[in-house]
Design a protein around this motif. Sequence first.
Motif, PDB file in Angstrom:
ATOM      1  N   VAL A 121       0.861  -1.192   0.000  1.00 30.67           N
ATOM      2  CA  VAL A 121       0.000   0.000   0.000  1.00 30.67           C
ATOM      3  C   VAL A 121       0.893   1.236   0.000  1.00 30.67           C
ATOM      4  O   VAL A 121       1.569   1.526   0.991  1.00 30.67           O
ATOM      5  N   SER A 122       0.923   1.942  -1.110  1.00 31.97           N
ATOM      6  CA  SER A 122       1.780   3.121  -1.248  1.00 31.97           C
ATOM      7  C   SER A 122       1.057   4.388  -0.815  1.00 31.97           C
ATOM      8  O   SER A 122      -0.167   4.411  -0.653  1.00 31.97           O
ATOM      9  N   ASP A 123       1.828   5.462  -0.667  1.00 27.83           N
ATOM     10  CA  ASP A 123       1.226   6.761  -0.361  1.00 27.83           C
ATOM     11  C   ASP A 123       0.269   7.188  -1.464  1.00 27.83           C
ATOM     12  O   ASP A 123      -0.775   7.796  -1.194  1.00 27.83           O
ATOM     13  N   ASP A 124       0.620   6.859  -2.709  1.00 29.77           N
ATOM     14  CA  ASP A 124      -0.257   7.205  -3.838  1.00 29.77           C
ATOM     15  C   ASP A 124      -1.576   6.440  -3.757  1.00 29.77           C
ATOM     16  O   ASP A 124      -2.640   6.981  -4.100  1.00 29.77           O
ATOM     17  N   ASP A 125      -1.525   5.186  -3.294  1.00 31.68           N
ATOM     18  CA  ASP A 125      -2.750   4.387  -3.132  1.00 31.68           C
ATOM     19  C   ASP A 125      -3.674   5.042  -2.103  1.00 31.68           C
ATOM     20  O   ASP A 125      -4.893   5.120  -2.309  1.00 31.68           O
ATOM     21  N   VAL A 126      -3.081   5.494  -1.006  1.00 30.65           N
ATOM     22  CA  VAL A 126      -3.870   6.119   0.058  1.00 30.65           C
ATOM     23  C   VAL A 126      -4.520   7.393  -0.456  1.00 30.65           C
ATOM     24  O   VAL A 126      -5.713   7.634  -0.250  1.00 30.65           O
ATOM     25  N   ALA A 128      -5.148   8.255  -3.577  1.00 32.91           N
ATOM     26  CA  ALA A 128      -6.131   7.949  -4.616  1.00 32.91           C
ATOM     27  C   ALA A 128      -7.432   7.458  -4.007  1.00 32.91           C
ATOM     28  O   ALA A 128      -8.527   7.826  -4.469  1.00 32.91           O
ATOM     29  N   ASN A 129      -7.340   6.631  -2.969  1.00 31.86           N
ATOM     30  CA  ASN A 129      -8.549   6.131  -2.310  1.00 31.86           C
ATOM     31  C   ASN A 129      -9.318   7.284  -1.667  1.00 31.86           C
ATOM     32  O   ASN A 129     -10.546   7.368  -1.789  1.00 31.86           O
ATOM     33  N   LYS A 132     -11.024   9.390  -4.300  1.00 31.83           N
ATOM     34  CA  LYS A 132     -12.189   8.705  -4.867  1.00 31.83           C
ATOM     35  C   LYS A 132     -13.395   8.850  -3.957  1.00 31.83           C
ATOM     36  O   LYS A 132     -14.512   9.117  -4.419  1.00 31.83           O
ATOM     37  N   ARG A 247      -5.113   4.355   5.251  1.00 27.16           N
ATOM     38  CA  ARG A 247      -4.055   3.372   5.014  1.00 27.16           C
ATOM     39  C   ARG A 247      -4.347   2.065   5.768  1.00 27.16           C
ATOM     40  O   ARG A 247      -4.172   0.978   5.233  1.00 27.16           O
ATOM     41  N   LEU A 250      -6.851   0.044   3.894  1.00 24.33           N
ATOM     42  CA  LEU A 250      -6.293  -0.537   2.672  1.00 24.33           C
ATOM     43  C   LEU A 250      -5.357  -1.695   2.991  1.00 24.33           C
ATOM     44  O   LEU A 250      -5.318  -2.694   2.259  1.00 24.33           O
ATOM     45  N   LYS A 254      -5.769  -5.465   1.779  1.00 18.42           N
ATOM     46  CA  LYS A 254      -4.695  -6.199   1.111  1.00 18.42           C
ATOM     47  C   LYS A 254      -4.410  -7.516   1.846  1.00 18.42           C
ATOM     48  O   LYS A 254      -4.120  -8.541   1.221  1.00 18.42           O
TER      49      LYS A 254
END
Length: 304
Positions: A121-126, A128-129, A132, A247, A250, A254
């Motif tokens: 789980v990357s910072d970009d994933d957090v 982006a979530n 959204k 995070r 997520l 995962k």
Amino acid sequence: MLKSFRRFLAIQVGAGLTLVAAGVMSATAADTDVLATVNGLEITEGDLAVAAGEYGAQFGGLQGDQQRAALLSALIEIRLLSSEAEKQELDKSDDFARRMAFLRQQALHAVYIDKVVNSAVSDDDVRANYDKQVADAPAVNEVHARHILVKTKEEAEAIIKQLGEGGNFEEIAKEKSQDGAAANGGDLGYFTEGQMVPEFEKAALALNPGEYSKEPVQTQFGFHVIKVEDKRAKQPPAFDAVKDRVRSVLVREKYIEKVSALRDTAKIEVKDPALKEVIDGIEKQRQDAAEGADGSEGEPAKAE
């Protein structure tokens, strides 16, 4: 607003899931610093870091040196008793072997979460979530209101008359209102639909900013005179206020994904039919929870 995402953030999945703090298991130069010795056996900063990961929650009420001292004291006791256990050859027993095997699996489980699940789980994933959820959030209005609460309709009518003659709402609230908001001029702050009793909410939503109710509003608490200060679109919490919680969700998601994939390819046999039925039910509930936690109707939860 957006209750499903709040539920999404609150979801608890994976019995026994331990999210190891990043860095707890990694070695640094400071890890080799010796803090104490027990009969010649060293206790290092690295040992203390591992103990913090395992037992830190038990000493959550302590801070700084007090917490370090409590952890070090626990490690000293472990060294003392473990040495005595070896002297009595308790490490030769079948029970000890079983415990060691379990502890090894537990440690590997924790390292896998730390090195594989967390890092997935990357910072970009957090971000982006979060974006959204904010983008998908339906607009919800909130109202900023004050009120004056009294026991009788006659008292409320007298206050409305006083306001009509130019009386100051806040001063009257401080003098006559009979609830906890009186000291703040009757200020209730911002609220949204569903947060107030229906009669009060209906009356407040019908008023425009700057207006006050011209008739007493009766609820289970008494009679209210309501003034609306402002109406606005409710804003989502700031990213920095909720990013850690996003995070966490997520990472849990995962974790479920990884475990489910491994379950699908593993040969798992539960011999006891009753236990198998319960375990299958737990797994289904976890899968259902994960599927309902996509946040498609949710919002980033409020910062507590």
